[in-house]
Design a protein around this motif. Structure first.
Motif, mmCIF file in Angstrom:
data_model
loop_
_atom_site.group_PDB
_atom_site.id
_atom_site.type_symbol
_atom_site.label_atom_id
_atom_site.label_comp_id
_atom_site.label_asym_id
_atom_site.label_seq_id
_atom_site.Cartn_x
_atom_site.Cartn_y
_atom_site.Cartn_z
ATOM 1 N N UNK A 252 0.864 -1.258 0.018
ATOM 2 C CA UNK A 252 0.076 -0.169 -0.034
ATOM 3 C C UNK A 252 1.005 1.260 -0.017
ATOM 4 N N UNK A 253 2.025 1.264 0.485
ATOM 5 C CA UNK A 253 2.955 2.317 0.547
ATOM 6 C C UNK A 253 4.583 1.834 0.523
ATOM 7 N N UNK A 254 5.294 2.769 0.278
ATOM 8 C CA UNK A 254 6.689 2.540 0.427
ATOM 9 C C UNK A 254 7.479 3.646 1.084
ATOM 10 N N UNK A 255 8.473 3.107 1.729
ATOM 11 C CA UNK A 255 9.204 4.097 2.489
ATOM 12 C C UNK A 255 10.816 3.850 2.302
ATOM 13 N N UNK A 256 11.397 4.937 1.704
ATOM 14 C CA UNK A 256 12.578 4.676 1.184
ATOM 15 C C UNK A 256 13.858 5.484 2.004
ATOM 16 N N UNK B 126 9.092 11.763 -7.968
ATOM 17 C CA UNK B 126 8.020 11.311 -7.775
ATOM 18 C C UNK B 126 7.601 10.857 -6.525
ATOM 19 N N UNK B 127 8.329 11.153 -5.528
ATOM 20 C CA UNK B 127 8.033 11.039 -4.033
ATOM 21 C C UNK B 127 6.618 11.595 -3.651
ATOM 22 N N UNK B 128 5.862 10.947 -2.877
ATOM 23 C CA UNK B 128 4.572 11.985 -2.332
ATOM 24 C C UNK B 128 5.029 12.819 -1.447
ATOM 25 N N UNK B 129 5.966 12.379 -0.344
ATOM 26 C CA UNK B 129 6.329 13.086 0.837
ATOM 27 C C UNK B 129 7.682 12.731 1.423
ATOM 28 N N UNK B 130 8.347 13.657 2.223
ATOM 29 C CA UNK B 130 9.473 13.239 2.975
ATOM 30 C C UNK B 130 9.498 13.249 4.465
ATOM 31 N N UNK B 131 10.380 12.602 5.103
ATOM 32 C CA UNK B 131 10.209 12.676 6.573
ATOM 33 C C UNK B 131 11.864 12.580 6.924
ATOM 34 N N UNK B 132 12.017 13.734 7.962
ATOM 35 C CA UNK B 132 13.511 13.608 8.464
ATOM 36 C C UNK B 132 13.622 12.632 9.393
ATOM 37 N N UNK B 133 14.697 11.847 9.221
ATOM 38 C CA UNK B 133 14.964 10.572 9.700
ATOM 39 C C UNK B 133 15.660 10.892 11.248
ATOM 40 N N UNK C 183 2.601 8.519 5.676
ATOM 41 C CA UNK C 183 1.980 7.137 5.020
ATOM 42 C C UNK C 183 0.332 7.507 4.687
ATOM 43 N N UNK C 184 -0.090 7.626 5.649
ATOM 44 C CA UNK C 184 -1.821 7.811 5.597
ATOM 45 C C UNK C 184 -2.108 8.741 4.534
ATOM 46 N N UNK C 185 -1.428 10.031 4.677
ATOM 47 C CA UNK C 185 -1.693 11.108 3.690
ATOM 48 C C UNK C 185 -1.434 10.580 2.153
ATOM 49 N N UNK C 186 -0.275 10.042 1.991
ATOM 50 C CA UNK C 186 0.058 9.603 0.715
ATOM 51 C C UNK C 186 -0.837 8.438 0.011
ATOM 52 N N UNK C 187 -1.331 7.527 0.911
ATOM 53 C CA UNK C 187 -2.182 6.773 0.511
ATOM 54 C C UNK C 187 -3.554 7.294 0.205
ATOM 55 N N UNK C 188 -4.210 8.362 1.126
ATOM 56 C CA UNK C 188 -5.311 8.796 0.777
ATOM 57 C C UNK C 188 -5.343 9.776 -0.651
ATOM 58 N N UNK D 259 -7.601 8.956 -3.993
ATOM 59 C CA UNK D 259 -8.376 10.451 -4.384
ATOM 60 C C UNK D 259 -7.864 10.479 -5.910
ATOM 61 N N UNK D 260 -6.591 10.180 -6.298
ATOM 62 C CA UNK D 260 -6.081 10.264 -7.760
ATOM 63 C C UNK D 260 -6.860 9.148 -8.733
ATOM 64 N N UNK D 261 -6.888 8.015 -7.916
ATOM 65 C CA UNK D 261 -7.437 6.846 -8.679
ATOM 66 C C UNK D 261 -8.891 6.936 -8.744
ATOM 67 N N UNK D 262 -9.594 7.857 -7.571
ATOM 68 C CA UNK D 262 -10.895 7.841 -8.066
ATOM 69 C C UNK D 262 -11.377 8.871 -8.927
ATOM 70 N N UNK D 263 -10.364 9.995 -8.879
ATOM 71 C CA UNK D 263 -10.545 10.970 -10.082
ATOM 72 C C UNK D 263 -10.418 10.220 -11.422
#
Length: 336
Positions: A46-50, A94-101, A115-120, A124-128
């Motif tokens: 559902x999501x990827x953290x890199x 193409x990353x949706x967001x970033x977090x300071x480690x 993660x929650x915001x990126x999935x949401x 929304x994009x898929x629904x559109x």
């Protein structure tokens, strides 16, 4: 929810797995790019953290290859506090967001929120996209049905024309002439529906193709000694306005063919459609016959002239008969 966490630090990975696991998130851990890409190819996430720095390559390498291959997994990029340029590069890739480690609790809390915001956002994009696809499909169905309507109307009008032709064959000369004029007017309307059915746009008519087709049929009804020439620019107007213009052309061309050469002489009948300035169209129908006086006596029933004026009003245009050295010229100007 299943998340792939790519980081070469097993201690931090374990911390993330415990913290997010309490929130019902299943964490799969990969320590390098090769194992991460193998998992992406084999399982659904559902999501990827890199993380950025990996034993083989960087998180950016994974992200770019995934996006290039059409992968659209919502992705969070993890960077150090001094790596702002890396975060910007990740967002561009193409990353949706970033977090300071970090190793504090704030890191896992921020990571979960990201993660929650990126999935949401992805949902929304898929629904559109689904809504857009349904809208396109509905429009295509509507256009197909409208094209079929135009086809049926054109066929019905052609049948009416055929019935008038049969009626004319058993009528007197005067009635036959009136029925022939009616056939020409109906053919002008039928041509609009035929153009809409055959064209790529079921709402507008391209005038050069329409006039060429309409006058091609008209050419068969006039003596061979009259040379008909057509020059038209590819303007587009709505179907109802095209009908009005077609009737104007039909009336002017018919009048010229009937009255410009009363002794059956040869001559040229010319139809031109130009755009002298942006947004302004000008139809000119001219002949090199005997000429006519704009203020003179009307020849025939006068129905043709009434139709021309009425159709010009529907076009919100004007009719003029300029003085010319030879023959008759009528101009109709209107906005497009």
């Amino acid at each position: 929810m299943r998340v792939l966490y790519v980081d070469d630090d097993p201690v931090l990975a374990r911390l993330v797995e415990k913290a997010l696991g309490r929130a019902g998130i299943e964490i799969c851990h990969a320590e390098d790019a090769d194992s991460a890409e193998a998992l992406i190819a084999d399982r659904r996430f559902d999501a990827l953290v890199l993380d950025h720095y990996l034993p083989t390559g960087t998180g950016l390498d994974i992200l770019r290859r995934m996006r290039a291959g059409g992968g659209r997994i919502p992705t969070i990029y993890v960077t150090g506090s001094s790596e702002a340029t890396v975060a910007i590069d990740a967002l561009k890739a193409g990353a949706d967001d970033y977090v300071i480690k970090s190793t504090g609790e704030d890191f896992t809390a921020l990571l979960r929120r990201a993660i929650d915001q990126a999935i949401a956002k992805a949902e929304l994009l898929a629904a559109k996209e689904r809504a857009d696809a349904e809208t396109r499909a509905a429009r295509e169905r509507a256009e197909m049905l409208l094209a079929e309507v135009h086809h049926r109307v054109a066929n019905s009008l052609s049948m009416v024309t055929s019935l008038l032709r049969l009626q004319a064959s058993a009528a007197s000369d005067e009635v036959r002439s009136a029925l022939a004029e009616a056939q020409t007017r109906i053919a002008a309307i039928s041509g609009v529906h035929r153009s809409l059915y055959l064209g790529d746009d079921v709402l507008t008519v391209t005038l050069d193709a329409y006039l060429q087709s309409m006058l091609q049929d008209f050419r068969k009804t006039i003596p061979e000694c009259i040379r008909l020439t057509i020059e038209a620019c590819p303007l587009k107007i709505s179907a109802d306005r095209a009908v009005s213009l077609g009737i104007v052309v039909s009336e002017l061309a018919t009048n010229a063919a009937k009255y410009a050469w009363p002794e059956g002489g040869a001559g040229e009948l010319r139809v031109e459609l130009t755009e002298p300035e942006p947004g302004l169209a000008r139809l000119r129908v001219s002949d090199d016959g005997i000429g006519s006086d704009p203020a003179g006596r009307t020849i025939g029933t006068g129905l043709g002239q009434k139709l021309i004026r009425a159709m010009a009003e529907r076009l919100e245009g004007s009719v003029a008969q300029p003085a010319v050295p030879r023959g008759t010229t009528v101009e109709v100007s209107f906005r497009v």
